[in-house]
Design an enzyme around this catalytic site. Structure first.
Site, short mmCIF file in Angstrom:
data_model
loop_
_atom_site.label_atom_id
_atom_site.label_comp_id
_atom_site.label_asym_id
_atom_site.label_seq_id
_atom_site.Cartn_x
_atom_site.Cartn_y
_atom_site.Cartn_z
N ARG A 6 10.81 -29.69 36.65
CA ARG A 6 11.27 -29.86 35.40
C ARG A 6 12.37 -30.74 35.05
O ARG A 6 12.69 -31.31 34.05
CB ARG A 6 12.01 -28.47 35.17
N LYS A 27 1.35 -37.20 16.28
CA LYS A 27 0.67 -37.73 15.13
C LYS A 27 0.12 -38.89 15.47
O LYS A 27 -0.62 -39.14 16.33
CB LYS A 27 1.70 -37.71 13.90
N ASP A 46 13.83 -39.98 11.91
CA ASP A 46 12.71 -39.32 12.14
C ASP A 46 11.61 -40.36 11.74
O ASP A 46 11.35 -40.97 10.65
CB ASP A 46 12.42 -37.97 11.54
N TYR A 93 10.73 -33.54 6.56
CA TYR A 93 9.38 -32.43 6.98
C TYR A 93 10.22 -31.16 7.16
O TYR A 93 11.33 -30.96 7.53
CB TYR A 93 9.08 -33.22 8.64
C1 LIG Z 1 4.90 -33.19 12.97
C2 LIG Z 1 6.13 -33.56 12.71
C3 LIG Z 1 7.42 -33.16 13.19
C4 LIG Z 1 7.23 -32.39 14.19
O1 LIG Z 1 6.50 -32.65 15.36
P1 LIG Z 1 5.73 -31.59 16.39
O2 LIG Z 1 5.20 -32.49 17.40
O3 LIG Z 1 4.74 -30.85 15.48
O4 LIG Z 1 6.78 -30.49 16.88
C5 LIG Z 1 8.87 -33.78 13.03
N1 LIG Z 1 8.87 -34.84 12.03
C6 LIG Z 1 7.65 -35.05 11.30
C7 LIG Z 1 8.02 -36.04 10.40
C8 LIG Z 1 6.38 -34.59 11.44
O5 LIG Z 1 5.43 -35.04 10.59
#
Ligand SMILES: *Cc1c(COP(=O)(O)O)cnc(C)c1O
Length: 368
Positions: A47, A195, A170, A99
């Site tokens: 961990r 993504k 982000d 988001y």
């Molecule tokens: C998908 C997404 C997240 C969250 O990511 P996960 O890997 O699904 O937890 C955060 N910010 C944006 C802009 C996203 O598109």
């Protein structure tokens, strides 16, 4: 030598010593053999540290000239960062169009001592006003998911500095290949690697990157004790994907920009949301090499017409998430918590031939 991000992505996390494997190993052990003082060896318990995570983290860090920490998901990464910064900056000034998972997470944290202030990050006087009342985290996103608004990251970072706030971006929709928020003044960057960064729709993972040692240490402490660690196999998959990120995103971005123009001229389309439309000049001052894989648009006829178009496509796959090599789309408002317009479709453009995608889109819209 200042290397291009594409070179850094291809080589990141790979050993250069003779006798080493050319590809990182997937280390699955939950513990490492040790006795006596456990700090004498690099690894003791799974961990706390793992060489496969470290290969991914070194590659991600090289992309942004920063230090990266991997997490079990993008939301686990943003959660750790909110908690790490919230101790000294307990007011979260969040972009109202970010988001929805981030908004939901922030609402949940509001019950635990981090005040939530939701503002339009295009309205600088509202942002200044929100920052003026005590130490805050200014948490932005650009382009935003799903409306693809472009926020002025240099300007927001200057406002954060004046008011002693921490500035977080982000960077999920753009990725480090197209946009480097740390160079625009961000203190830390959150990325959902799920993504485009990993890019093959086969892993859930996230990261925090920063050049600030205190933020880095605090985020790692939260990862260790809250426990949202990446799996070694997932880290390896993400590292493999990262190597082709610049190639993929260049193709995805250029196809997305072409399709945005095609949609803007289409008689069945009521509105198109894309950085190339409306915010191009600003986007070009902070993004390099494209605007990312997403295009959002609203069809005439609202939700029923959007649902019919999505069902009629032959190549573009129905489903959430984005950034993968296969194009996919969804009507965002099918998610109860989403605040996007009812008929808004978020299209994620893949690496297929632009001609094939354009034909599929035209025939699907004809059915809508
Ligand atoms: C998908 C997404 C997240 C969250 O990511 P996960 O890997 O699904 O937890 C955060 N910010 C944006 C802009 C996203 O598109």
């Amino acid at each position: 030598m200042a290397l291009d991000p594409s070179t850094r992505a291809a080589h990141g996390g790979s050993a250069r010593n003779l006798g080493d494997s050319s590809s990182a190993a997937i280390e699955l052990g939950s513990f490492y053999l040790s006795q006596g003082d456990p700090t004498q060896l690099p690894y003791a318990y799974g961990r706390v540290g793992n060489p496969t995570w470290e290969a991914l983290e070194s590659a991600l860090g090289e992309m942004e000239n920063a230090r990266a920490t991997g997490f079990a998901s993008g939301l686990a990464a943003s959660f750790a960062l909110m908690l790490a910064l919230g101790k000294t900056h307990p007011r979260l000034v969040l972009a109202s169009d970010c988001y929805y998972g981030t908004r939901k997470q922030a609402q949940m944290l509001a019950a635990h001592g981090i005040e939530l202030i939701s503002t339009d990050h295009g309205d600088f006087s509202a942002v200044e006003n929100a920052l003026a009342h005590g130490p805050a985290i200014l948490w932005s996103e650009s382009p935003t998911n799903p409306l693809l608004r472009v926020h002025d990251l240099r300007r927001l970072s200057a406002l954060a500095r004046v008011h002693g706030a921490r500035f977080v971006v982000d960077n999920t929709t753009a990725t480090a290949a197209l946009q480097q928020p740390l160079d625009l003044g961000a203190d830390a960057v959150v990325t959902s690697l799920t993504k485009a960064t990993s890019g093959h729709s086969d892993v859930i993972l996230g990261s925090v990157t920063t050049r600030d040692a205190a933020i880095h240490d605090s985020v790692r402490e939260w990862r260790n004790y809250a426990g949202a660690i990446p799996g070694p196999f997932e880290a390896w998959i993400a590292l493999r994907g990262l190597k082709t990120l610049p190639l993929r995103i260049e193709k995805q971005s250029s196809s997305a920009t072409s399709l945005a123009a095609m949609l803007a001229a289409h008689p069945k389309v009521a509105a198109v949301h894309h950085p190339s439309i409306g915010a191009r000049a600003l986007a070009e001052t902070q993004m390099r090499g494209g605007f990312g894989p997403l295009v959002s648009f609203e069809v005439k006829g609202g939700a029923p017409a959007a649902d019919r178009a999505i069902a009629a496509a032959k190549i573009i796959r129905p489903g959430t998430s984005f950034g993968g090599v296969e194009s996919s789309w969804e009507r965002r408002a099918r998610w109860a918590a989403e605040t996007a317009p009812e008929g808004l479709i978020r299209l994620s453009v893949g690496i297929e031939s632009l001609g094939d995608l354009e034909a599929d889109l035209r025939s699907a819209l004809a059915a809508g």
